[in-house]
Design an enzyme around this catalytic site. Sequence first.
Site, PDB file in Angstrom:
ATOM      1  N   LYS A   1       0.840  -1.208   0.000  1.00 30.92           N
ATOM      2  CA  LYS A   1       0.000   0.000   0.000  1.00 30.92           C
ATOM      3  C   LYS A   1       0.870   1.250   0.000  1.00 30.92           C
ATOM      4  O   LYS A   1       1.026   1.932   1.012  1.00 30.92           O
ATOM      5  CB  LYS A   1      -0.945  -0.018   1.203  1.00 30.92           C
TER       6      LYS A   1
HETATM    7  N1  PMP Z   1      -6.390  -3.328  -3.829  1.00 34.11           N
HETATM    8  C1  PMP Z   1      -6.078  -2.079  -3.512  1.00 34.11           C
HETATM    9  C2  PMP Z   1      -5.303  -1.250  -4.469  1.00 34.11           C
HETATM   10  C3  PMP Z   1      -6.484  -1.554  -2.277  1.00 34.11           C
HETATM   11  O1  PMP Z   1      -6.182  -0.296  -1.933  1.00 34.11           O
HETATM   12  C4  PMP Z   1      -7.237  -2.357  -1.391  1.00 34.11           C
HETATM   13  C5  PMP Z   1      -7.700  -1.792  -0.087  1.00 34.11           C
HETATM   14  N2  PMP Z   1      -6.721  -1.892   0.896  1.00 34.11           N
HETATM   15  C6  PMP Z   1      -7.509  -3.672  -1.754  1.00 34.11           C
HETATM   16  C7  PMP Z   1      -7.078  -4.130  -2.994  1.00 34.11           C
HETATM   17  C8  PMP Z   1      -8.162  -4.601  -0.798  1.00 34.11           C
HETATM   18  O2  PMP Z   1      -7.237  -4.904   0.228  1.00 34.11           O
HETATM   19  P1  PMP Z   1      -7.666  -5.188   1.700  1.00 34.11           P
HETATM   20  O3  PMP Z   1      -8.640  -6.300   1.636  1.00 34.11           O
HETATM   21  O4  PMP Z   1      -6.442  -5.599   2.417  1.00 34.11           O
HETATM   22  O5  PMP Z   1      -8.278  -3.944   2.230  1.00 34.11           O
END
Ligand code: PMP
Length: 318
Positions: free
Chosen positions: A164
Amino acid sequence: MGEGQKQGHPAYLWWNGERVRWEDATVHVTDLGWSTVGGVFEGIRAYWDDRAGELSVFRLQEHLDRLVRSMKLVRLPLDYSVAALTDAIVDLLRVNDVREDTYIRPMGYAGNTTGKRFAQVGGESHVLINTHPMASHLLTGLQYKAKISSWHRIGEDTMPPRVKNFSNYRNGQLASQEARLDGYDTAFLLDRDGKVTEAPGACVALIRGNQLITPDLTSGILESITRDALLVLAREVLGLDVVERRVDRTELYVADEVFTCGTAAEITPVVEIDHYPVGDGAIGPKTRELERVFHDVLRGREDRYAGWRTPVGVAVPA
Ligand code: PMP
């Protein structure tokens, strides 16, 4: 509800090792810029269980482990252990007296970047944790229409998609803007080979027969924690065959059901893609069932996955 929350912000933030009153957490405007290019973050949710009068953070350890990986990948030192950050988040939710569904956003960023610009190796990093209310939309009937974006998803040869990293997000933002302007709710981004990657800020899954199919972790996607949880629930509770592999664009058009998933997205059913109705154009039965199961897990009504929840103990005096 905490004192600050009533004014539209929490009373406290956590910043570089200590609780700081919201009003006092300020930086000089000239600090913006390179510090944000050098930043990474997490997005975590805590859910309120009104039966137990308790707030629980969903998969806190996994989110903080991913923050460690994000910091490592962009070469930012992390001066706090996962245990210390866990305590900080629990303390923050208690001291802010949070009694509603809440989003928690830790971020790590390069500190003191004046004059450093690109390299920033061996510099200092700062960590901020912020919280704000975010209601769940699970089981509300929310449904999206999507388009395939003309923007391709960032790839391993340009940016690190699996973590992230703040600057990754311009990619999803451009796709999202395009989709909204074109009359859709969201977009799916393909990679340069035309394979499906993600939606802006969310992963993608489709259902065909008894299979739940989703792009694998080498498809240029974020290592999503929601995706991981839903694959477990799909397999163990719904009895679906879970398949992680490269996914073609046209598989989306002929799927029985499609949804996006993520911490903010939770499960968001997608009922139309490029004007093709998904299935019969309504939320499908397996997506609905998965939403119900996921809701019960998040709200503490499903004991089997209690290990995914960190109870905050909001009733305990801070
Ligand atoms: N892809 C991206 C680019 C994201 O920002 C997120 C949100 N965090 C997700 C997928 C989903 O990830 P997570 O389930 O860990 O929130």
